[in-house]
Design a protein around this motif. Structure first.
Motif, PDB file in Angstrom:
ATOM      1  N   SER A 160     -66.778  51.740  -7.995  1.00 48.91           N
ATOM      2  CA  SER A 160     -67.266  50.477  -8.543  1.00 48.91           C
ATOM      3  C   SER A 160     -66.192  49.402  -8.480  1.00 48.91           C
ATOM      4  O   SER A 160     -66.489  48.249  -8.152  1.00 48.91           O
ATOM      5  CB  SER A 160     -67.777  50.654  -9.965  1.00 48.91           C
ATOM      6  N   ILE A 161     -64.937  49.755  -8.761  1.00 47.86           N
ATOM      7  CA  ILE A 161     -63.876  48.749  -8.696  1.00 47.86           C
ATOM      8  C   ILE A 161     -63.593  48.350  -7.252  1.00 47.86           C
ATOM      9  O   ILE A 161     -63.306  47.192  -6.957  1.00 47.86           O
ATOM     10  CB  ILE A 161     -62.597  49.210  -9.432  1.00 47.86           C
ATOM     11  N   THR A 162     -63.725  49.287  -6.326  1.00 47.04           N
ATOM     12  CA  THR A 162     -63.554  48.970  -4.911  1.00 47.04           C
ATOM     13  C   THR A 162     -64.642  48.006  -4.446  1.00 47.04           C
ATOM     14  O   THR A 162     -64.354  47.029  -3.742  1.00 47.04           O
ATOM     15  CB  THR A 162     -63.584  50.258  -4.063  1.00 47.04           C
ATOM     16  N   ALA A 163     -65.880  48.260  -4.827  1.00 44.74           N
ATOM     17  CA  ALA A 163     -66.990  47.376  -4.456  1.00 44.74           C
ATOM     18  C   ALA A 163     -66.811  46.000  -5.091  1.00 44.74           C
ATOM     19  O   ALA A 163     -67.081  44.970  -4.452  1.00 44.74           O
ATOM     20  CB  ALA A 163     -68.316  47.994  -4.879  1.00 44.74           C
ATOM     21  N   PHE A 164     -66.334  45.967  -6.332  1.00 44.20           N
ATOM     22  CA  PHE A 164     -66.110  44.686  -7.001  1.00 44.20           C
ATOM     23  C   PHE A 164     -65.030  43.876  -6.281  1.00 44.20           C
ATOM     24  O   PHE A 164     -65.174  42.685  -6.062  1.00 44.20           O
ATOM     25  CB  PHE A 164     -65.722  44.902  -8.462  1.00 44.20           C
ATOM     26  N   LYS A 165     -63.932  44.530  -5.924  1.00 45.27           N
ATOM     27  CA  LYS A 165     -62.844  43.836  -5.230  1.00 45.27           C
ATOM     28  C   LYS A 165     -63.308  43.318  -3.873  1.00 45.27           C
ATOM     29  O   LYS A 165     -62.954  42.215  -3.465  1.00 45.27           O
ATOM     30  CB  LYS A 165     -61.635  44.754  -5.077  1.00 45.27           C
ATOM     31  N   LYS A 166     -64.100  44.094  -3.174  1.00 39.02           N
ATOM     32  CA  LYS A 166     -64.631  43.678  -1.868  1.00 39.02           C
ATOM     33  C   LYS A 166     -65.520  42.453  -2.041  1.00 39.02           C
ATOM     34  O   LYS A 166     -65.423  41.485  -1.289  1.00 39.02           O
ATOM     35  CB  LYS A 166     -65.416  44.832  -1.251  1.00 39.02           C
ATOM     36  N   TRP A 167     -66.365  42.472  -3.033  1.00 41.08           N
ATOM     37  CA  TRP A 167     -67.248  41.345  -3.303  1.00 41.08           C
ATOM     38  C   TRP A 167     -66.449  40.112  -3.699  1.00 41.08           C
ATOM     39  O   TRP A 167     -66.710  39.001  -3.240  1.00 41.08           O
ATOM     40  CB  TRP A 167     -68.223  41.719  -4.417  1.00 41.08           C
ATOM     41  N   ARG A 168     -65.437  40.304  -4.527  1.00 42.47           N
ATOM     42  CA  ARG A 168     -64.630  39.203  -5.042  1.00 42.47           C
ATOM     43  C   ARG A 168     -63.815  38.528  -3.934  1.00 42.47           C
ATOM     44  O   ARG A 168     -63.562  37.334  -3.981  1.00 42.47           O
ATOM     45  CB  ARG A 168     -63.714  39.723  -6.137  1.00 42.47           C
ATOM     46  N   MET A 169     -63.380  39.291  -2.966  1.00 43.08           N
ATOM     47  CA  MET A 169     -62.575  38.741  -1.884  1.00 43.08           C
ATOM     48  C   MET A 169     -63.398  38.027  -0.819  1.00 43.08           C
ATOM     49  O   MET A 169     -62.882  37.665   0.220  1.00 43.08           O
ATOM     50  CB  MET A 169     -61.754  39.858  -1.215  1.00 43.08           C
ATOM     51  N   GLY A 170     -64.659  37.863  -1.060  1.00 45.08           N
ATOM     52  CA  GLY A 170     -65.452  37.074  -0.134  1.00 45.08           C
ATOM     53  C   GLY A 170     -66.368  37.887   0.748  1.00 45.08           C
ATOM     54  O   GLY A 170     -66.778  37.421   1.800  1.00 45.08           O
ATOM     55  N   GLY A 171     -66.670  39.069   0.349  1.00 48.79           N
ATOM     56  CA  GLY A 171     -67.640  39.853   1.094  1.00 48.79           C
ATOM     57  C   GLY A 171     -68.984  39.149   1.034  1.00 48.79           C
ATOM     58  O   GLY A 171     -69.138  38.105   0.412  1.00 48.79           O
ATOM     59  N   PRO A 172     -69.962  39.678   1.685  1.00 49.13           N
ATOM     60  CA  PRO A 172     -71.269  39.020   1.669  1.00 49.13           C
ATOM     61  C   PRO A 172     -71.795  38.901   0.239  1.00 49.13           C
ATOM     62  O   PRO A 172     -71.880  39.886  -0.484  1.00 49.13           O
ATOM     63  CB  PRO A 172     -72.150  39.948   2.508  1.00 49.13           C
TER      64      PRO A 172
END
Length: 187
Positions: A160-172
Protein backbone atom coordinates in the motif's frame (compact mmCIF):
# COMPACT_ATOMS: atom_id res chain seq x y z
CA UNK A 1 -12.34 -27.86 8.94
CA UNK A 2 -13.61 -24.43 7.92
CA UNK A 3 -11.31 -23.66 4.99
CA UNK A 4 -10.69 -26.95 3.22
CA UNK A 5 -8.46 -25.64 0.42
CA UNK A 6 -6.66 -22.92 2.39
CA UNK A 7 -2.99 -23.91 2.73
CA UNK A 8 -2.51 -21.66 5.77
CA UNK A 9 -5.43 -23.35 7.54
CA UNK A 10 -3.96 -26.77 6.76
CA UNK A 11 -0.54 -25.73 8.10
CA UNK A 12 -2.12 -24.15 11.19
CA UNK A 13 -3.78 -27.46 12.00
CA UNK A 14 -0.37 -29.18 11.81
CA UNK A 15 0.80 -27.35 14.97
CA UNK A 16 1.52 -29.79 17.77
CA UNK A 17 -0.70 -29.75 20.85
CA UNK A 18 0.21 -31.50 24.12
CA UNK A 19 -2.34 -34.14 25.06
CA UNK A 20 -2.84 -37.08 27.39
CA UNK A 21 -4.37 -40.39 26.33
CA UNK A 22 -7.35 -41.31 28.52
CA UNK A 23 -7.43 -44.95 27.38
CA UNK A 24 -4.81 -47.42 26.22
CA UNK A 25 -4.64 -47.76 22.46
CA UNK A 26 -3.12 -50.48 20.26
CA UNK A 27 -1.42 -49.96 16.90
CA UNK A 28 -0.68 -46.28 17.55
CA UNK A 29 2.86 -46.60 18.86
CA UNK A 30 4.14 -43.95 16.48
CA UNK A 31 2.51 -41.31 18.70
CA UNK A 32 4.67 -42.27 21.67
CA UNK A 33 8.28 -42.80 20.73
CA UNK A 34 9.40 -43.49 24.30
CA UNK A 35 9.10 -47.23 23.93
CA UNK A 36 9.33 -49.79 21.14
CA UNK A 37 5.90 -51.36 21.56
CA UNK A 38 3.12 -50.41 19.19
CA UNK A 39 0.84 -49.46 22.06
CA UNK A 40 0.10 -46.27 23.98
CA UNK A 41 -0.85 -46.63 27.64
CA UNK A 42 -3.52 -44.58 29.39
CA UNK A 43 -1.97 -41.45 30.86
CA UNK A 44 0.75 -41.20 28.19
CA UNK A 45 1.63 -37.62 27.35
CA UNK A 46 2.16 -36.97 23.65
CA UNK A 47 2.18 -34.05 21.25
CA UNK A 48 -0.20 -34.51 18.34
CA UNK A 49 -1.17 -32.29 15.39
CA UNK A 50 -4.22 -30.16 16.08
CA UNK A 51 -6.38 -31.80 13.39
CA UNK A 52 -5.94 -35.16 15.13
CA UNK A 53 -6.29 -33.73 18.63
CA UNK A 54 -9.68 -32.24 17.79
CA UNK A 55 -11.04 -35.55 16.51
CA UNK A 56 -9.65 -37.64 19.37
CA UNK A 57 -10.90 -35.11 21.93
CA UNK A 58 -14.42 -35.14 20.50
CA UNK A 59 -14.37 -38.95 20.81
CA UNK A 60 -13.18 -38.56 24.44
CA UNK A 61 -10.00 -40.55 23.83
CA UNK A 62 -7.62 -37.83 24.98
CA UNK A 63 -7.55 -34.75 27.16
CA UNK A 64 -5.94 -31.59 25.90
CA UNK A 65 -3.34 -29.58 27.77
CA UNK A 66 -3.11 -25.92 26.90
CA UNK A 67 -0.05 -25.31 24.68
CA UNK A 68 2.71 -23.45 26.53
CA UNK A 69 2.31 -20.23 24.53
CA UNK A 70 -1.37 -19.91 25.60
CA UNK A 71 -1.05 -21.09 29.22
CA UNK A 72 -2.18 -18.66 31.93
CA UNK A 73 1.17 -18.73 33.76
CA UNK A 74 3.29 -18.75 30.62
CA UNK A 75 6.24 -16.55 29.87
CA UNK A 76 4.53 -15.54 26.63
CA UNK A 77 1.61 -13.94 28.46
CA UNK A 78 3.94 -12.02 30.74
CA UNK A 79 6.00 -10.76 27.79
CA UNK A 80 2.91 -9.71 25.83
CA UNK A 81 1.58 -7.95 28.91
CA UNK A 82 4.85 -6.03 29.22
CA UNK A 83 5.54 -5.18 25.56
CA UNK A 84 3.66 -7.17 22.96
CA UNK A 85 5.24 -5.43 19.97
CA UNK A 86 8.68 -6.95 20.59
CA UNK A 87 7.79 -10.55 21.43
CA UNK A 88 8.99 -13.27 19.06
CA UNK A 89 5.69 -15.09 18.48
CA UNK A 90 6.95 -16.86 15.36
CA UNK A 91 9.30 -19.07 17.39
CA UNK A 92 6.48 -20.04 19.76
CA UNK A 93 3.81 -20.74 17.16
CA UNK A 94 3.91 -19.70 13.50
CA UNK A 95 0.11 -19.64 13.36
CA UNK A 96 -0.34 -18.12 16.83
CA UNK A 97 -3.71 -16.43 16.30
CA UNK A 98 -5.27 -19.18 14.20
CA UNK A 99 -4.31 -21.97 16.61
CA UNK A 100 -5.36 -19.86 19.60
CA UNK A 101 -8.82 -19.28 18.13
CA UNK A 102 -9.23 -22.97 17.34
CA UNK A 103 -7.97 -24.35 20.65
CA UNK A 104 -9.81 -21.96 22.99
CA UNK A 105 -13.24 -23.67 22.67
CA UNK A 106 -11.71 -27.13 23.14
CA UNK A 107 -9.77 -26.40 26.32
CA UNK A 108 -12.51 -24.22 27.78
CA UNK A 109 -10.10 -21.44 28.74
CA UNK A 110 -12.05 -18.19 28.42
CA UNK A 111 -8.90 -16.08 28.85
CA UNK A 112 -7.33 -17.13 25.53
CA UNK A 113 -9.70 -14.99 23.43
CA UNK A 114 -9.04 -11.71 25.28
CA UNK A 115 -5.33 -12.55 25.39
CA UNK A 116 -5.23 -12.96 21.59
CA UNK A 117 -7.18 -9.73 21.13
CA UNK A 118 -4.77 -7.73 23.31
CA UNK A 119 -1.77 -9.24 21.53
CA UNK A 120 -3.16 -8.52 18.06
CA UNK A 121 -4.30 -4.99 18.86
CA UNK A 122 -0.91 -4.04 20.24
CA UNK A 123 1.09 -5.68 17.49
CA UNK A 124 -1.20 -4.51 14.64
CA UNK A 125 -0.26 -0.87 15.09
CA UNK A 126 3.45 -1.67 15.36
CA UNK A 127 3.42 -3.91 12.27
CA UNK A 128 1.82 -1.21 10.12
CA UNK A 129 4.21 1.47 11.39
CA UNK A 130 7.17 -0.78 10.58
CA UNK A 131 5.72 -1.64 7.15
CA UNK A 132 5.64 2.05 6.28
CA UNK A 133 8.98 3.07 7.78
CA UNK A 134 11.50 0.20 7.72
CA UNK A 135 14.23 0.15 5.13
CA UNK A 136 14.54 -2.99 2.98
CA UNK A 137 17.84 -3.84 4.72
CA UNK A 138 16.25 -4.06 8.19
CA UNK A 139 12.93 -5.64 7.17
CA UNK A 140 14.10 -9.31 6.98
CA UNK A 141 15.26 -9.21 10.61
CA UNK A 142 11.91 -7.79 11.73
CA UNK A 143 9.94 -10.37 9.72
CA UNK A 144 11.51 -13.18 11.76
CA UNK A 145 9.48 -12.00 14.79
CA UNK A 146 6.09 -12.02 13.06
CA UNK A 147 3.49 -14.75 12.88
CA UNK A 148 2.09 -15.79 9.51
CA UNK A 149 -0.92 -13.47 9.83
CA UNK A 150 1.26 -10.53 10.84
CA UNK A 151 3.68 -11.17 7.96
CA UNK A 152 0.75 -10.95 5.52
CA UNK A 153 -0.33 -7.71 7.18
CA UNK A 154 3.22 -6.36 6.88
CA UNK A 155 3.34 -7.23 3.16
CA UNK A 156 -0.05 -5.56 2.61
CA UNK A 157 1.24 -2.42 4.33
CA UNK A 158 4.38 -2.48 2.19
CA UNK A 159 2.40 -2.78 -1.04
CA UNK A 160 0.00 0.00 0.00
CA UNK A 161 2.82 2.44 0.77
CA UNK A 162 4.54 1.54 -2.50
CA UNK A 163 1.33 2.19 -4.45
CA UNK A 164 0.82 5.47 -2.58
CA UNK A 165 4.36 6.66 -3.37
CA UNK A 166 3.93 5.72 -7.04
CA UNK A 167 0.67 7.65 -7.21
CA UNK A 168 2.14 10.63 -5.36
CA UNK A 169 5.13 10.89 -7.69
CA UNK A 170 2.90 11.48 -10.65
CA UNK A 171 1.73 8.09 -11.72
CA UNK A 172 -1.51 7.95 -13.64
CA UNK A 173 -4.07 9.84 -11.57
CA UNK A 174 -7.09 8.32 -13.16
CA UNK A 175 -7.36 5.07 -15.00
CA UNK A 176 -10.11 4.10 -17.35
CA UNK A 177 -12.04 1.04 -16.27
CA UNK A 178 -11.46 -1.90 -18.63
CA UNK A 179 -15.20 -2.17 -19.23
CA UNK A 180 -15.34 1.34 -20.66
CA UNK A 181 -12.66 0.63 -23.25
CA UNK A 182 -14.75 -2.01 -25.03
CA UNK A 183 -16.93 -1.10 -27.95
CA UNK A 184 -20.37 -2.44 -28.42
CA UNK A 185 -21.13 -4.85 -31.17
CA UNK A 186 -23.12 -3.33 -34.00
CA UNK A 187 -26.68 -4.58 -33.99
Amino acid sequence: MAKYYDIDDILAEEELVPSVFQHAANEVGLFDSSDDTNKVEAGSRVELPFWLVRELYLRQLISIRVPPCFDRESKTREEIGADAAHVDLRSRCLYFYEVGCKIAPLVGDKTIGPFLLVAFRTRYKEVLIKAHTLTPAVAPKYLTLLTNEEAKLYEAGQSSITAFKKWRMGGPRFQMAPVLGRKRKPT
